[in-house]
Design a protein around this motif. Structure first.
Motif, PDB file in Angstrom:
ATOM      1  N   ASN B  11       3.059   5.123   5.848  1.00 34.88           N
ATOM      2  CA  ASN B  11       1.731   4.577   6.139  1.00 34.88           C
ATOM      3  C   ASN B  11       1.793   3.054   6.046  1.00 34.88           C
ATOM      4  N   ALA B  12       0.653   2.442   6.070  1.00 36.15           N
ATOM      5  CA  ALA B  12       0.600   0.977   6.135  1.00 36.15           C
ATOM      6  C   ALA B  12       1.396   0.303   5.016  1.00 36.15           C
ATOM      7  N   SER B  13       1.499   0.990   3.878  1.00 38.61           N
ATOM      8  CA  SER B  13       2.215   0.374   2.752  1.00 38.61           C
ATOM      9  C   SER B  13       3.717   0.254   3.021  1.00 38.61           C
ATOM     10  N   ILE B  15       4.960  -0.799   5.963  1.00 38.48           N
ATOM     11  CA  ILE B  15       5.218  -1.703   7.095  1.00 38.48           C
ATOM     12  C   ILE B  15       6.269  -2.735   6.718  1.00 38.48           C
ATOM     13  N   GLU B  80       3.092  -1.838  12.383  1.00 35.62           N
ATOM     14  CA  GLU B  80       1.696  -1.442  12.511  1.00 35.62           C
ATOM     15  C   GLU B  80       1.455  -0.927  13.921  1.00 35.62           C
ATOM     16  N   ARG B  81       0.646   0.119  14.038  1.00 34.37           N
ATOM     17  CA  ARG B  81       0.373   0.682  15.347  1.00 34.37           C
ATOM     18  C   ARG B  81      -0.782  -0.080  15.972  1.00 34.37           C
ATOM     19  N   LYS B  84      -4.682   2.835  16.378  1.00 35.52           N
ATOM     20  CA  LYS B  84      -4.460   3.718  15.231  1.00 35.52           C
ATOM     21  C   LYS B  84      -5.047   5.100  15.458  1.00 35.52           C
ATOM     22  N   LYS B  86      -6.705   7.948  13.319  1.00 32.43           N
ATOM     23  CA  LYS B  86      -7.267   8.212  11.984  1.00 32.43           C
ATOM     24  C   LYS B  86      -7.069   9.679  11.556  1.00 32.43           C
ATOM     25  N   THR B  90      -0.054   9.459   9.045  1.00 32.35           N
ATOM     26  CA  THR B  90       0.870   8.414   9.496  1.00 32.35           C
ATOM     27  C   THR B  90       0.283   7.606  10.653  1.00 32.35           C
ATOM     28  N   GLU B  92      -1.493   5.055  11.033  1.00 30.56           N
ATOM     29  CA  GLU B  92      -1.612   3.598  11.037  1.00 30.56           C
ATOM     30  C   GLU B  92      -0.339   2.897  11.473  1.00 30.56           C
ATOM     31  N   ILE B  93       0.765   3.659  11.477  1.00 28.48           N
ATOM     32  CA  ILE B  93       2.049   3.002  11.740  1.00 28.48           C
ATOM     33  C   ILE B  93       2.806   3.694  12.873  1.00 28.48           C
TER      34      ILE B  93
END
Lengths: 582, 582
Positions: B11-13, B15, B80-81, B84, B86, B90, B92-93
């Motif tokens: 996920n975003a963490s 990136i 990062e995508r 996104k 929702k 996964t 967000e990326i």
């Protein structure tokens, strides 16, 4: 509600309480004016007291009619015991009984329900339900439960999914013999009981299940050896997208978890040893490394000295038995006889005493001088006071014989300590094994084991040399688990089947579904299976698996308690379209 | 190490991190200058991206050669995508791929690996390993794992011991048909696979194990009905020193625990209903009480009104279908046809419309006036707008028919809500059941079930009236568990066998070991067994057990994936001393 408490929980904090207990009469002591009954259940023993002052005459009389193992329910008051028993949790109290109800009578049991019973194996098996009342058996079953629970907890926490695979599957002539199950609805056809869920767990990996485990019964119709069961339990595991290293780490984690949770032992990282090394150092692919007595290869120092027995041998190899010099000549002769029994099959034994004064005395002094024997001591690591035992002959045979001797001596010397745990990974197993009788190679693990990278070509030229991605977990001289990285490529699997003597048609008929599955995106995968019966018995500090199975079968595969197997009635055979006799 | 992360966790963490992923290609979208791959594993889907600017030409070209379900490994950077998603963890990326390795190719699967697949039941069963890749099947198996783990955890915490009972036991002609296993070592004899571990769990109680459980496979060679499996899984439990109340409380506790842990539902205490009441109110011993439509007995108000069909009937009984007055005449005729099908077997249906204006219109207006019909409405609890459906005839048959109608209407009206759970204890079952064909009585639960206290005498005079210490746990119209307090007295057990038509010799040959065991201090005991397949499917909000079994068999007892059962080769038959044909 038959009880307010169990027989294992009352202590000084309960004094003054009215309680109801139920259980079995373990023992009655009657002094006339006072009587005590030890009341037993799974949880412990509570002492009941009846006396002339405080108990009605009828009740005191009633206790005199009761026999051992009668099931009773009592009501009474928890009181402080005059002479306390520090050895049991309930030893501070006793229950002054005001009411006693007999729930069920008991005949005199055919053996005593004590930790040390007077019953032999046969009678205890026939009355296994009475044997289970004994603490050693009961505790073993509870211990097994704990191990199973911890296994499931650990693996589930690691993301493994418990998937139940079918028991009614298809017979595969390869490997051990299957138990088969005639199908009534599919006339003339048979299911087989699984020898292991091997193909199903591989299909679960093809199915993307990623991490699978199951504690599962498996079945093998083998001629039973001592301590083998036709049905046995496996901790069966498989993982996708893994290499050997991942599997070893994961299941080393499981084993450490068990050692810690069950035995309170923090284990170091497990040593690893190749199959070849294990055979060289211990003559055994499941060496007990709790003690030394490693093999010393003596070919260099003992051959070409006019002793023809050694000169003509493929392998001359010895071990140094610690303190063995104290053996008398007679004892050594007995040891030689032990080695010559058909179960071991050695032709004889050469020995060399290592005297306290640094001199040597061997059974072949005619051929070897002190300097020669000094080299023997050096190679086998013998110290003053030891006995060097030397065998010679064909490598495979002589290793097995010396390994048997090594284990026997360790047993006699008390080196196989039940409370010491020495796990070991044995790796790099051969892929194939030569069947000396037929001259054919068969799979050492099973036909789904992958060869080491780059060794596939060797299959044609030197099949015995091909190493596999296969590993065993050894604990205290027992294989407790074994597995491999599997083949996941259809072509390689077909090659393997060919080398194992399958025609393409046979391979397709038996394993077509697996080869088909490999065409639809099979991931790299591998796994391991632990023998739960063995694992539990070793963790429990014993080596007889039967003691850890609730209802085991005897060496003829019979359950002597229920008297199975048994004859079928004609009607059943007819429905199954079967006839006895050939 | 085939992966640093799974396809479900980035996920975003993450990136900026370099990651390695492995999995199956779910989907490829190729816009020429940019391509995306959805990479799937058990844990989720991660979007991979390749584009002209940042990806090498070779790599971009490579993606164009890949098909669905190919197994690949990639390395790349988490970025990062742009747009996104929702809906997935996964979303967000995406991973900008720098290296791609094909681990295994895949043929085009015979059906789409999507939640809604284009594959029919038969093809999905043949390629079950592909079906398992689909989320609905995969999630069901993981759900089953969770339920099993919670069952074990709860029972173990309550002091139950998981004891493995044997699979190779003895055939007992009583009850359903056994699967049998020929014994090679005991020529001409057979083992049987257990229909349940019933006798063994009772012996464990005699053995003082006190509380036993096991999640265990059981086997029944029955002519398969829809959604029956020849092998099925039971949560098998037994307790010593208990009465019915103790068992109900303990397993109500287990069921509440499951509802809470698995479904997040805090259930109230479960209602209890006698068998007789269940039959009267719902015509069914496993009523679905999530909705009303309770039976109204109309004998008093509908008989002796010149309508001979009712007058001659043992039972006249109706239900009020909510809102059923909206049915057209044609729809009602279709409903009547549905009832007349052989599966239900009604001779016809009388109906009465409850109009909004308070008047009634029945199909038997010739015989009943408004006042009569008003009484029907009162007895069945019908309101304006409802349709009263009335059946008549033999009590047993008509109850079953009306129950079928009730369930069908509830289904059509959407009253059987998958997310609503209505557990119910049904108690006080009859001990015996009359076999209408043979005129003999047989045990409704099994021959080890104890009669209610004081009813033993009735066995001789009025066996059908004897009530048993037997209970079922019903959930949403399905029996999910059933059990009883057992007989623990040898004499009573012998009496039961006699009433079930066993000669003393037959009883001894088949259950001698159990009767023997009862002589050595058998405690009062009882238990229950849950059908795990059914329990899991209902908790999962579905009613087809096959969807919750990894490798189910079809209605002919065949595993169409591995093609079992199959023929045995002659050699195997010979070793077993068996011949086909009668």
């Amino acid at each position: 509600m038959y009880r307010s408490n169990t027989c294992g929980e009352l202590n000084a904090s309960h004094i003054g309480q009215e309680v109801t207990l139920s259980g079995w009469i373990q023992k009655i002591r009657d002094k006339g004016f006072v009587a005590w009954i030890d009341l037993r259940d799974r949880y412990g023993i509570t002492q009941l007291v009846f006396d002339e002052d405080r108990t009605s005459k009828e009740l005191l009389e009633l206790t005199r009619t009761l026999g051992r193992e009668t099931v009773i329910q009592i009501k009474g008051e928890v009181i402080e015991r005059a002479s306390k028993n520090k050895n049991i949790p309930t030893g501070e109290i006793e229950v002054l009984v005001s009411k006693l109800t007999v729930l069920n009578e008991s005949l005199l049991p055919p053996f005593t329900i004590e930790d040390e019973t007077d019953g032999g194996e046969d009678i205890r098996m026939k009355y296994r339900y009475l044997d289970i009342r004994r603490n050693p058996v009961k505790d073993n079953l509870i211990f097994r439960h704990k191990v199973s629970m911890e296994v499931r907890k650990y693996l589930s926490d690691q993301g493994f999914i418990d998937v139940e695979t079918p028991y009614l599957i298809k017979s595969t002539p390869e490997g051990a013999r299957d138990f088969v199950v005639p199908s009534r609805m599919n006339e003339g056809q048979f299911y087989a009981l699984p020898q292991s869920p091997q193909t199903f767990k591989q299909l679960l990996m093809v199915g993307g299940m990623d991490k699978y485990f199951q504690i599962v019964k498996c079945f093998r119709d083998e001629d039973l050896r001592a301590d083998r069961q036709p049905e046995f339990t496996q901790i069966d595991c498989e993982m996708a997208f893994v290499e050997q290293e991942d599997i070893l780490n994961t299941f080393e984690g499981l084993t450490k978890h068990l050692l810690k949770e069950i035995k309170g032992i923090e284990a170091d990282n497990f040593p690893r040893m190749t199959f070849d090394e294990a055979m060289k150092r211990y003559g055994n692919d499941k060496p007990d490394i709790r003690f030394g007595m490693e093999f010393g290869k003596l070919n260099k120092v003992a051959q070409h000295k006019d002793f023809n027995v050694f000169n003509s041998a493929e392998l001359v190899v010895g071990i140094a038995v610690p303190g063995g010099n104290s053996y008398t000549r007679k004892e050594i002769d007995k040891l030689t006889d032990w080695l010559k029994r058909p179960q071991v099959g050695a032709l004889g034994m050469v020995y060399c005493r290592c005297n306290e004064d640094g001199t040597y005395k061997s059974s072949v002094d005619k051929f070897y001088d002190q300097e020669d024997l000094g080299k023997w001591a050096e190679v086998t690591g013998a110290n003053a006071g030891d006995l060097i035992c030397v065998l010679s002959g064909d490598t495979t045979k002589v290793r097995a014989q010396l390994s048997a001797l090594r284990m026997e001596m360790a047993e006699r010397l008390g080196l196989r300590k039940a409370d010491e745990f020495a796990p070991l990974w044995v790796i790099d197993f051969p892929l194939l094994e030569l069947d000396e009788e037929t001259g054919n190679y068969h799979a050492m693990h099973h036909p789904f084991t992958s060869p080491k990278p780059g060794q596939l070509e060797l299959l044609d030229t030197n099949p015995g040399e091909v190493k596999a991605n296969a590993y065993d977990l050894v604990l205290n001289g027992n294989e407790i688990g074994g597995g491999s990285i599997r083949i996941h490529d259809k072509e390689i699997q077909a090659t393997m089947f060919k080398h194992l003597g399958f025609t393409p048609e046979e391979a397709k008929a038996q394993f077509g579904f697996l080869m088909d599955a490999f065409q639809y995106g099979a991931p790299p995968h591998g796994g391991i299976a632990f023998g739960l019966d063995r694992l539990v018995s070793i963790l429990g500090g014993q080596e007889t698996i039967r003691d850890f199975i609730a209802f085991p079968k005897n060496n003829s595969g019979r359950d002597v308690m229920i008297d199975a197997p048994a004859n079928l009635d004609e009607e059943q055979l007819k429905e199954l379209n079967l006839k006895l006799g050939i």
